[in-house]
Design a protein around this motif. Structure first.
Motif, PDB file in Angstrom:
ATOM      1  N   GLU A 126       0.866  -1.175   0.000  1.00 16.96           N
ATOM      2  CA  GLU A 126       0.000   0.000   0.000  1.00 16.96           C
ATOM      3  C   GLU A 126       0.905   1.227   0.000  1.00 16.96           C
ATOM      4  O   GLU A 126       1.763   1.378   0.871  1.00 16.96           O
ATOM      5  N   MET A 130      -4.131   6.809  -1.044  1.00 21.21           N
ATOM      6  CA  MET A 130      -3.466   5.509  -0.960  1.00 21.21           C
ATOM      7  C   MET A 130      -3.755   4.717  -2.234  1.00 21.21           C
ATOM      8  O   MET A 130      -4.858   4.780  -2.770  1.00 21.21           O
ATOM      9  N   GLU A 167      -3.043   0.639  -3.869  1.00 29.29           N
ATOM     10  CA  GLU A 167      -2.583  -0.724  -3.604  1.00 29.29           C
ATOM     11  C   GLU A 167      -2.027  -1.360  -4.876  1.00 29.29           C
ATOM     12  O   GLU A 167      -2.506  -1.088  -5.983  1.00 29.29           O
TER      13      GLU A 167
END
Length: 605
Positions: free
Chosen positions: A232, A243, A245
């Motif tokens: 992440e 954020m 991933e």
């Protein structure tokens, strides 16, 4: 003295008035602590101020604080002029708008660069009211590229003493520096001595942006074979944090074998004699160790983890054992299974092969086959089911009961497990000849005609041929079985003839006949009969006319036929026997026989 006192009072009042004016006439500046903007966008820094007196005399100056903490002016101006300082980094990319008594001034910076991330000062000065200034820090942000994760391609052993590298995660071209956090399934991984190690490498590119690389090292366990790892990446943006991933990766984990599974892969379900059997062996470790197969304590060759047994029999029943040797620990693991082969022996018939029975007798035949499973028996004759069960009963035997009987024994619960046997039954007796479809046949004279005669009986009948006029009979073919015979001959027909087929054996002789008619003889007889009928009809008509007096005849006894006859016809009637002859005349008189030596009839036209 009085004059001095007055002067002092005047000066005091003047100073008091100045102090009062200074207390109420002042400048106030308000600014935001920070302004945030993406790299390459336009930034606007607002300076809000108020002046109590003479706003037209306000002078605005903008300063920046360099990276080395030096204060440099970049702009100044008032209500009549605006000047951007030359030679600085903002010379061609800033502009200022707004002036007034209680207003604001906006500094606009175009195409913001990373080096523009500085502190900016707005200084406001009024001659009588004084001056004030405010400060704002410009913050610049750049979102990193989509992060990339790579996993270790080689397997990782649980027996490694130190944490092994699991994978690497990289986030490029971010500002400020992005942060990377590792996850195993849904749980974040933090540095734990001896278990988890996260190594981070930060690189500042020539552009001023940051690239962050993070490597995860882990002491893996067996359950990690089913785990998913991912990163992440968190980074700052104007007004907050975002954020992103990465994709999830799975690693190959090597762990020792603790147990083996052994099973029959093919065929599915029950195994029968003649099958090819595949026995598989699988370890719960990774990688799969080398296997060794043993069948009833005899070591067999195998292909990796598969043992193939071809054309198995009931002697193949027994224990199949698989052993595996762990190359790391050198420990041996054992697994086993039982093999059972179902069977069905060949059918046994009583009586077997052949049986001869006399007409009217009874036969009871049995058919059995030894099997490891329940069986079902069906009897067939010429493909048609005639009985069901292990026993076949034939009562009051006749020729139609002769033939081959096949018993089929099957295991209903296991497809393909089947056997069969046959019994040939003969019925003794005198021959029988199957009737011909057409015993009477017409044949053109001089032509040959084929005849066939099919006889049955036991012992096999012998067929002979004969004819009513001893015509030559040519044998064309003869086909025999143990209780039947088919004879085909050819006979040349010149006139009506009868051919005979004679079948004989130890119990008697039978025969049948074929009537062959010559097509021409019947036509001649028919023509003769028709001519006789026509003459009879003509005689009746003439006699009728004579009786009616319609036929004038001469009485001289004989007419000279050489003389012309006017419109008449003379008919001569002769008889070769002594019967009375009649000569009809016109008046219908009957002449005596003496006058009828030559007989004529004259018909008047």
């Amino acid at each position: 003295m009085a004059l001095r006192m007055k002067a002092c009072m005047f000066v005091g009042l003047f100073l008091l008035s100045l102090a009062w004016k200074a207390a109420w006439a002042k400048v106030q500046v308000n600014m935001e602590d920070r302004v945030e903007v993406f790299l390459g966008d336009t930034a606007q820094i607002t300076c809000m101020f108020t002046v109590s007196d003479s706003p037209d005399n306000v002078i605005i100056q903008w300063y920046m604080i360099t990276k080395t903490n030096v204060r440099l002016r970049i702009y100044y101006g008032n209500g009549t002029m605006q000047v951007v300082d030359r030679g600085g980094q903002f010379t061609d990319k800033i502009s200022v708008k707004g002036m007034g008594n209680s207003s604001e001034v906006v500094l606009t910076i175009r195409d913001v660069k990373l080096e523009d991330e500085l502190e900016f000062i707005c200084h406001v000065n009024e001659m009588s009211a004084g001056s004030d200034e405010g400060r704002t820090v410009l913050k610049v942000f750049a979102s990193p590229d989509r992060p990339i994760i790579t996993g270790e391609e080689s397997g990782i052993s649980v027996s490694n003493e130190n944490p092994s590298k699991i994978g690497s995660c990289e986030a490029k071209n971010g500002y400020p520096r992005p942060n990377i956090t590792w996850y195993r399934d849904q749980s974040s991984l933090q540095n734990t001595p001896g278990e988890v190690s996260v190594v981070t490498l930060v690189t500042k590119e020539s552009s001023g942006l940051y690239t962050v690389q993070s490597d995860l090292h882990l002491n893996v366990v067996k359950k990690d074979k089913d785990s998913f790892f991912y990163c992440e990446v968190s980074y700052l943006v104007p007004g907050g944090t975002k954020m992103t991933e990465t994709n999830k990766i799975n690693i190959t984990v090597y762990y020792p074998t603790t147990s083996l599974d052994v099973w029959v892969e093919s065929p599915k379900g029950s195994v029968k004699e003649g099958d090819t059997v595949e026995v598989h062996c699988r370890a719960d470790g990774n990688p799969q160790p080398p296997f060794t197969f043993m069948h009833n304590m005899e070591e067999l060759e195998s292909d990796l983890n598969v043992l193939v047994l071809k054309n198995v029999t009931r002697q193949s029943n027994g224990n199949i054992m698989c052993t595996a040797l762990d190359l790391d620990t050198y420990e041996e693991t054992l697994g086993q299974t039982e093999l059972f082969v179902d069977y069905l022996d060949p059918a046994v018939l009583i009586p077997k092969d052949t049986h001869v029975m006399a007409q009217g007798e009874e036969l009871m035949a049995t058919c059995n086959a030894l099997s490891s499973l329940p069986t079902h028996t069906v009897w067939f004759k010429k493909g048609k089911k005639v009985a069901e069960g292990h026993t076949l009963t034939l009562k009051d035997a006749v020729f139609d009961m002769a033939g081959t009987y096949v018993c089929v024994v099957k295991v209903s619960s296991l497809e393909g497990l089947e056997t069969s046997g046959s019994l040939r039954v003969f019925v003794e007796g005198h021959p029988e000849i199957k009737k011909s479809a057409d015993p009477v046949q017409e044949v053109s004279p001089g032509k040959s005609q084929k005849l066939s005669c099919h006889a049955r009986g036991y012992p096999t009948p012998v067929i002979t041929w004969s004819s009513s006029d001893k015509s030559q009979i040519l044998k064309l073919s003869q086909r025999e079985t143990e209780d039947e015979v088919l004879s085909v001959v050819s006979i040349k027909v010149t006139s009506d003839v009868t051919a005979y087929c004679n079948a004989s054996n130890d119990h008697g002789t039978v025969s049948t006949s074929f009537s062959l008619k010559a097509k021409g003889s019947g036509v001649i007889i028919a023509v003769i009969i028709i001519c006789i009928l026509l003459l009879a009809i003509l005689g009746s008509v003439l006699y009728f006319l004579y009786k009616k007096g319609k036929l004038p005849c001469g009485r001289s006894g004989k007419q000279d036929l050489t003389k012309p006859n006017k419109g008449g016809i003379v008919v001569e009637m002769k008889s070769d026997n002594t019967e009375e002859a009649v000569l009809l005349s016109v008046n219908g008189d009957k002449k005596p026989p003496s006058d009828q030596s030559d007989k004529y009839m004259y018909v008047q036209k």
